[in-house]
Design an enzyme around this catalytic site. Structure first.
Site, PDB file in Angstrom:
ATOM      1  N   GLY A  27     -57.650 -29.325   7.682  1.00 29.85           N
ATOM      2  CA  GLY A  27     -56.599 -30.098   8.349  1.00 29.85           C
ATOM      3  C   GLY A  27     -57.162 -31.323   9.028  1.00 29.85           C
ATOM      4  CG  ASN A  28     -55.089 -34.630   9.564  1.00 36.46           C
ATOM      5  OD1 ASN A  28     -54.314 -34.753  10.494  1.00 36.46           O
ATOM      6  ND2 ASN A  28     -54.704 -34.638   8.293  1.00 36.46           N
TER       7      ASN A  28
END
Ligand code: CTP
Length: 416
Positions: A212-213
């Site tokens: 993810g980020n």
């Protein structure tokens, strides 16, 4: 403005007293129509006292006034809160067993439903089909808020806060008025459909893990609120977000870049503007394990092989160009300076590469921009206009971007 406030039979009916107050304090004339079940939660006397108008839910009271026809025709807006599963079903199937459902069938103005119910009831295929039917007829059905419900359960199903319903109702009326006559300066996006993606995509590794980020979705949510305030109909494609999307948007939740691509290509078809504010993962794991990846003593750690995700923004631009569509496409760029160039040089090259009309550029670093409440950006134009800076809260920045979108839309596509 004349408002009909339909109240459904749910515990959240008590919160609607505050919504009624917001309407009357803003100077609107409100007729409350509670369902029979709603009066078990909040009595008729409360609605009469707070609205200053008589309250009934019977088509047999004041028969000579033919109330359902009069109320439906006269209302500039009908708001139903809480919209129970039962009321949504009745409205979707056109039932007319009481004054509220009759009035809904006679509505001439915009109609807004603010649902509240237990999560499973909201997510049930029957309820979702009813919501879809109502939306396809131009009725606005807000997404319920998430949180603690009446019992021990929690999840999506809470009535949105009265202030959020009030704001969505006003935006709806403004959009309807804007479509008729409002001056372009006050409602630069009145009558426009704006698709906005927001948040960070999650790329599955196995059933419990993902890449993810750090995107919080705050800037995208602020953009959606600003676009609603500017009179637009907003389709909001939400990847993972730390904040709730604003009430009043047409919400589509997505997880991965591939899901976002599908949702974006679909939503963009008849949108006047597409704003890609989502942080889309450029890569995803090549193999997704069906079962949880286990560590095994004595074996090497697994190696994760990545493959490229499609560039959604680029694809949207290519499709628009191929079809000759009059659609404004806005990208976001998170950049850092390096030995090859500074932030603006990288951003200008990205604007060319992506081919979008506007690129909103911010400089990132750990703890900078992602998740913060303030932001500072430069807006680059693909049509030769000077770069424009904006700084302040994410709401301030969103207002500048939305204003610029309105201006650029008229400049690039004067015929629209
Ligand atoms: N974007 C997209 N699809 C992707 C990656 C990004 O649509 N697969 C969109 C983002 O929503 C944003 C813009 O492209 O509007 C810029 O994203 P960014 O990550 O800054 O650019 P990249 O294309 O990933 O370029 P680079 O990795 O070289 O910085």
């Amino acid at each position: 403005m004349r408002i009909v406030l339909g109240v459904g039979g749910g515990i959240a009916a008590y919160k609607v007293a505050s919504l009624l107050r917001l309407f009357t304090e803003a100077g609107h004339k409100v007729t409350v129509i509670p369902t029979e079940a709603a009066t078990r939660f909040v009595g008729v006397a409360t609605w009469e006292a707070l609205s200053g108008n008589p309250v009934s839910n019977s088509v047999f009271d004041d028969v000579e006034k033919v109330n359902h026809v009069r109320l439906g025709h006269e209302a500039d807006l009908i708001v139903v809160a809480p919209a129970t599963a039962d009321l949504l079903a009745k409205a979707a199937t056109g039932q007319a067993g009481d004054l509220l459902t009759n009035t809904l069938l006679m509505a001439h103005g915009p109609v807004l439903f603010a649902p509240a119910m237990h999560t499973e009831m909201w997510q049930h295929a029957a309820t979702q089909a009813n919501v879809e039917t109502l939306r396809s007829r131009g009725v606005t059905v807000l997404e319920p808020a998430s949180g603690r419900l009446t019992g021990a359960d929690s999840g999506p199903g809470r009535l949105p806060e009265p202030e959020a319903i009030f704001a969505a109702a006003m935006a709806l009326v403004n959009a309807a008025d804007g479509a008729k006559a409002s001056p372009a300066t006050e409602q630069p996006l009145a009558g426009r459909v704006v698709t906005i993606s927001a948040g960070g995509t999650r790329e599955a590794l196995d059933p419990v893990r993902f890449l993810g980020n750090r995107s919080s979705g705050k800037q995208g949510a602020a953009l959606a609120a600003a676009a609603l305030a500017a009179g637009a109909t907003v389709r909001f494609l939400a990847a993972h977000m730390d904040v709730e999307p604003p009430a009043g948007v047409e919400l589509v939740r997505v997880e991965s870049a591939l899901e976002l691509r599908e949702a974006a290509l679909k939503a963009a078809v008849d949108s006047d503007v597409v704003i890609m504010a989502a942080a889309v993962a450029d890569f995803r794991p090549a193999d997704v394990s069906d079962t949880k990846i286990k560590k095994v003593d004595g074996e090497d750690a697994p190696v994760v092989r990545l493959v490229r995700n499609p560039d959604i923004l680029h694809e949207l631009v290519e499709r628009r160009n191929a079809e000759g569509g009059q659609q404004l496409i806005v990208g976001f760029a998170a950049e850092t300076g390096d030995a090859q160039g500074d932030v603006l040089q990288h951003a200008t090259a990205k604007l060319k590469r992506k081919g979008c009309d506007l690129l909103v550029v911010n400089q990132v670093g750990i703890g900078r921009v992602f998740g913060q409440d303030d932001n500072s950006v430069v807006i680059l134009s693909g049509h030769g206009a000077e770069p424009q800076s904006a700084a302040g809260s994410k709401a301030d920045v969103a207002a500048v971007v939305v204003d610029r979108v309105g201006a650029e839309l008229t400049r690039v596509f004067p015929a629209l």
